[in-house]
Design a protein around this motif. Structure first.
Motif, PDB file in Angstrom:
ATOM      1  N   UNK A 144       0.849  -1.187   0.000  1.00 28.32           N
ATOM      2  CA  UNK A 144       0.000   0.000   0.000  1.00 28.32           C
ATOM      3  C   UNK A 144       0.887   1.240   0.000  1.00 28.32           C
ATOM      4  N   UNK A 145       0.328   2.374   0.389  1.00 32.17           N
ATOM      5  CA  UNK A 145       1.115   3.607   0.501  1.00 32.17           C
ATOM      6  C   UNK A 145       1.061   4.080   1.953  1.00 32.17           C
ATOM      7  N   UNK A 146       2.241   4.293   2.533  1.00 33.02           N
ATOM      8  CA  UNK A 146       2.352   4.881   3.864  1.00 33.02           C
ATOM      9  C   UNK A 146       2.563   6.383   3.671  1.00 33.02           C
ATOM     10  N   UNK A 147       1.874   7.204   4.476  1.00 37.68           N
ATOM     11  CA  UNK A 147       2.062   8.653   4.301  1.00 37.68           C
ATOM     12  C   UNK A 147       2.262   9.358   5.635  1.00 37.68           C
ATOM     13  N   UNK A 148       2.912  10.505   5.555  1.00 38.43           N
ATOM     14  CA  UNK A 148       3.208  11.337   6.711  1.00 38.43           C
ATOM     15  C   UNK A 148       2.030  12.284   6.931  1.00 38.43           C
ATOM     16  N   UNK A 149       1.257  12.041   7.988  1.00 34.23           N
ATOM     17  CA  UNK A 149       0.042  12.833   8.230  1.00 34.23           C
ATOM     18  C   UNK A 149       0.346  14.306   8.475  1.00 34.23           C
ATOM     19  N   UNK A 150       1.456  14.582   9.137  1.00 34.40           N
ATOM     20  CA  UNK A 150       1.789  15.985   9.431  1.00 34.40           C
ATOM     21  C   UNK A 150       2.038  16.762   8.147  1.00 34.40           C
ATOM     22  N   UNK A 151       2.801  16.184   7.231  1.00 36.42           N
ATOM     23  CA  UNK A 151       3.071  16.868   5.965  1.00 36.42           C
ATOM     24  C   UNK A 151       1.758  17.107   5.212  1.00 36.42           C
ATOM     25  N   UNK A 152       0.894  16.109   5.186  1.00 33.99           N
ATOM     26  CA  UNK A 152      -0.393  16.265   4.504  1.00 33.99           C
ATOM     27  C   UNK A 152      -1.212  17.373   5.159  1.00 33.99           C
ATOM     28  N   UNK A 153      -1.298  17.362   6.493  1.00 35.50           N
ATOM     29  CA  UNK A 153      -2.102  18.346   7.211  1.00 35.50           C
ATOM     30  C   UNK A 153      -1.542  19.751   7.032  1.00 35.50           C
ATOM     31  N   UNK A 154      -0.225  19.894   7.142  1.00 31.77           N
ATOM     32  CA  UNK A 154       0.411  21.209   7.014  1.00 31.77           C
ATOM     33  C   UNK A 154       0.192  21.809   5.630  1.00 31.77           C
ATOM     34  N   UNK A 155      -0.058  20.954   4.649  1.00 29.18           N
ATOM     35  CA  UNK A 155      -0.235  21.443   3.276  1.00 29.18           C
ATOM     36  C   UNK A 155      -1.670  21.310   2.785  1.00 29.18           C
ATOM     37  N   UNK A 156      -2.583  21.045   3.705  1.00 29.35           N
ATOM     38  CA  UNK A 156      -4.003  20.988   3.372  1.00 29.35           C
ATOM     39  C   UNK A 156      -4.358  19.878   2.404  1.00 29.35           C
ATOM     40  N   UNK A 157      -3.707  18.735   2.548  1.00 30.32           N
ATOM     41  CA  UNK A 157      -3.898  17.628   1.609  1.00 30.32           C
ATOM     42  C   UNK A 157      -4.587  16.440   2.279  1.00 30.32           C
ATOM     43  N   UNK A 158      -5.324  15.678   1.495  1.00 27.55           N
ATOM     44  CA  UNK A 158      -5.968  14.457   1.950  1.00 27.55           C
ATOM     45  C   UNK A 158      -5.461  13.278   1.117  1.00 27.55           C
ATOM     46  N   UNK A 159      -5.493  12.068   1.675  1.00 24.69           N
ATOM     47  CA  UNK A 159      -5.068  10.901   0.889  1.00 24.69           C
ATOM     48  C   UNK A 159      -5.853  10.802  -0.411  1.00 24.69           C
ATOM     49  N   UNK A 160      -5.186  10.617  -1.537  1.00 23.74           N
ATOM     50  CA  UNK A 160      -5.877  10.561  -2.826  1.00 23.74           C
ATOM     51  C   UNK A 160      -6.650   9.266  -3.001  1.00 23.74           C
ATOM     52  N   UNK A 161      -7.753   9.350  -3.718  1.00 23.27           N
ATOM     53  CA  UNK A 161      -8.542   8.158  -4.021  1.00 23.27           C
ATOM     54  C   UNK A 161      -8.372   7.734  -5.477  1.00 23.27           C
ATOM     55  N   UNK A 162      -8.211   8.703  -6.379  1.00 22.74           N
ATOM     56  CA  UNK A 162      -8.035   8.385  -7.797  1.00 22.74           C
ATOM     57  C   UNK A 162      -6.602   8.689  -8.221  1.00 22.74           C
ATOM     58  N   UNK A 163      -6.231   8.145  -9.381  1.00 21.50           N
ATOM     59  CA  UNK A 163      -4.878   8.370  -9.885  1.00 21.50           C
ATOM     60  C   UNK A 163      -4.644   9.843 -10.200  1.00 21.50           C
ATOM     61  N   UNK A 164      -5.637  10.501 -10.764  1.00 15.66           N
ATOM     62  CA  UNK A 164      -5.489  11.925 -11.058  1.00 15.66           C
ATOM     63  C   UNK A 164      -5.280  12.732  -9.779  1.00 15.66           C
ATOM     64  N   UNK A 165      -5.976  12.358  -8.713  1.00 13.78           N
ATOM     65  CA  UNK A 165      -5.789  13.038  -7.434  1.00 13.78           C
ATOM     66  C   UNK A 165      -4.369  12.826  -6.907  1.00 13.78           C
ATOM     67  N   UNK A 166      -3.839  11.615  -7.091  1.00 10.76           N
ATOM     68  CA  UNK A 166      -2.465  11.331  -6.656  1.00 10.76           C
ATOM     69  C   UNK A 166      -1.477  12.201  -7.412  1.00 10.76           C
ATOM     70  N   UNK A 167      -1.659  12.312  -8.724  1.00 11.85           N
ATOM     71  CA  UNK A 167      -0.736  13.108  -9.534  1.00 11.85           C
ATOM     72  C   UNK A 167      -0.808  14.586  -9.147  1.00 11.85           C
ATOM     73  N   UNK A 168      -2.002  15.088  -8.905  1.00 11.92           N
ATOM     74  CA  UNK A 168      -2.158  16.502  -8.504  1.00 11.92           C
ATOM     75  C   UNK A 168      -1.529  16.754  -7.139  1.00 11.92           C
TER      76      UNK A 168
END
Length: 416
Positions: A144-168
Motif C-alpha cells: 500500500x502507501x504509507x504517508x506522513x500525516x503531518x506533511x499532509x495536514x500542514x499542506x491541506x492535503x488528503x489521501x488521494x482516491x483516484x490516480x489523477x488526485x495522486x498526480x495533482x
C-alpha cells in the motif's frame, strides 16, 4: 542413633541428587533459526512465555542475514543438519525445502491449531505436489502507501482516491520543495513493492483472474497502461531515484523529507522505531477512475516449520503449536505491527487496525503468489524490467513483453 541418622541423611541427599539429575535429563533444548534479526527481542519474549508453559523445553534463537538465509538453511538441511524449528518462506521458496523432504508435514493430528488459520494462509505453506501443509503461517503482508500525516495536514492535503488526485497531490508537494515519494529503484526488489503499492487498484481482481485462467497475459492493455502510469508518477520519486537504494529511500521518509512511501505494511513499525515522532497513515493504491474498487496487494510472508531430521520433533511441535495460538498471534500483531493471520487475534494499534480493514478488499501480490515457483521467477522478471523501464531503458510495452516472454517459457496458458 547417630549412625542411623547419617545413613538416612545420606540417602535423602542421594535421592535429591538423582531427582535433580532426572530433571536435567528431561530438559530439551531446541534451536530456532530465522532471518528476522530486527524481531529478536520479540521472539525472545515469546520464548519466555512458552517456557512458562513448558519449563522442560529451552529454545536457542539464531538469526542470519535475509539475503543469505535461504542458502545457509538449504545447505544445512541438505547435509542432514540445521535447526529443530525453522522460520521458512512461503510459496515457491517453501517448495525448495519441502520438496526434498526436509520438513515435517503438519496436519490436524500433530498441530490441531491449524484450524486457527484461513485456507489462503495454509495454501501459502502447502506443497502443491502432495497437498500437505509444512509450516504454521506467521504473517500477512500488505502492499500500500504509507504517508506522513503531518506533511499532509500542514499542506491541506488528503489521501488521494483516484490516480489523477495522486498526480495533482504529488505535483503540489513538489511545487513546495517537498519530495512526494521517498522511493528509489536502485534495489531491484523494491520495484516489485512499488508496483504492488501503487498499481493494484488499477490492475484489479479481474486481471488477476484472467492471468491465472489464461484469458489474458502480461501484454494485456491493463498491465501495459498501469506500467505507463507508474512511469508517469516516477517523476515524483526521490531525487535521482534510479540511484537511490532501499535503505536510503527509507531514511528519506523516516527523516520527514518525503510525504509518501509506496511499500509494505511491514514498513510502519520500522519507520516508527526509527522516528517515534512520525504520525503515519496508510491508503490503498489509487483507482483509475472514481467508482472503481480500491485494492491492496496481500501475501503470506512465511511460517514456522519442523526439521524432519530433528531428534526433538515432539518438543518442536509443541513450540510451533504455541506459535499458532491467538495468544501468540495477538502479541505478534501488537508488538511488531504485522498482521498475524490467526483467527481471533485482538488488534490494538490504530494503523494496524486500518491495514486489517484495507485487506478486506485485496488482490494477490501477483508475482510472489502466482509466479515465483519456477525460473525465471515472475518476481525477478517484474523487478528487473520495471527497473529498466523507470530508468528510461525500456518502454512500458517492452517491459511487459519481456515479463510475458520469461513466464511463457514454463506457464502453459501463455503458450497458446
Amino acid at each position: 542413633m547417630k549412625l542411623t541418622r547419617r545413613i538416612l541423611m545420606g540417602a535423602a541427599a542421594g535421592s535429591f541428587i538423582l531427582s535433580a539429575g532426572a530433571a536435567t535429563a528431561q530438559q530439551t533444548e531446541l534451536t530456532f533459526w530465522s532471518w528476522r534479526q530486527e524481531d529478536k527481542a520479540f521472539y525472545q519474549d515469546a520464548i519466555k512465555k512458552f517456557q512458562a508453559k513448558e519449563p522442560n523445553i529451552s529454545i536457542k534463537f539464531e538469526t542470519y542475514a535475509p539475503e543469505n538465509y535461504q542458502t545457509i538453511l538449504s545447505t544445512a538441511l541438505a547435509a542432514g543438519r540445521g535447526p529443530d524449528v525453522i522460520q521458512v518462506r512461503a510459496y515457491g521458496n517453501l517448495e525448495t525445502i519441502a520438496t526434498p523432504g526436509y520438513l515435517v508435514a503438519l496436519d490436524k493430528n500433530n498441530v490441531p491449531e491449524l484450524a486457527n488459520f484461513p485456507e489462503a494462509a495454509l495454501a501459502a505453506e502447502t506443497l502443491r505436489s502432495d497437498g500437505k501443509v509444512y509450516a504454521v503461517p506467521f504473517a500477512m503482508q500488505t502492499q500500500l502507501v504509507v504517508y506522513n500525516k503531518k506533511i499532509f495536514k500542514d499542506n491541506g492535503l488528503n489521501p488521494p482516491k483516484t490516480w489523477d488526485e495522486l498526480m495533482s497531490l504529488a505535483q503540489a508537494l513538489k511545487a513546495k520543495n517537498i519530495t512526494p515519494f521517498g522511493n528509489g529503484t536502485a534495489t531491484a526488489w523494491q520495484n516489485e513493492t512499488i508496483v504492488g503499492g501503487l498499481l493494484s487498484s488499477m490492475l484489479g481482481k479481474q486481471f488477476e483472474e484472467d492471468i491465472v485462467s489464461g484469458k489474458a497475459n502480461f501484454t494485456d492493455a491493463r498491465f501495459v497502461n498501469a506500467l505507463a502510469k507508474l512511469k508517469d508518477v516516477s517523476q515524483y520519486f526521490a531525487p535521482n531515484f534510479t540511484g537511490v537504494d532501499y535503505p536510503s529511500s527509507q531514511q528519506l521518509f523516516v527523516a520527514g523529507r518525503a510525504a509518501m512511501f509506496a511499500g509494505g505494511s511491514y514498513e510502519v513499525a520500522n519507520f516508527k522505531n526509527q522516528n517515534p515522532t512520525l504520525d503515519l497513515g496508510v491508503f490503498p493504491a489509487p483507482v483509475l477512475k472514481a467508482g472503481d474498487q480500491a485494492l491492496v496487494a496481500t501475501y503470506y510472508d512465511g511460517g514456522y516449520a519442523v526439521n524432519a531430521k530433528s531428534e526433538k520433533k515432539d518438543a518442536a511441535l509443541k513450540f510451533i503449536r504455541y506459535l499458532a495460538t491467538p495468544e501468540y498471534g495477538t502479541a505478534f500483531t501488537n508488538t511488531l505491527k504485522n498482521l498475524s493471520p490467526i483467527k481471533g487475534i485482538k488488534i490494538e494499534d490504530p494503523i494496524t487496525q486500518e491495514v486489517a480493514k484495507l485487506t478486506e478488499n485485496a488482490m494477490s501480490y501477483l508475482m510472489l503468489v502466482r509466479f515465483r515457483y519456477q525460473e525465471p521467477s515472475g518476481s525477478v522478471l517484474l523487478q528487473s524490467n520495471v527497473q529498466k523501464m523507470l530508468a528510461g531503458q525500456q518502454t512500458p510495452e517492452q517491459a511487459a513483453a519481456e515479463i510475458n516472454k520469461g513466464i511463457a517459457t514454463y506457464y502453459k496458458p501463455f503458450q497458446k
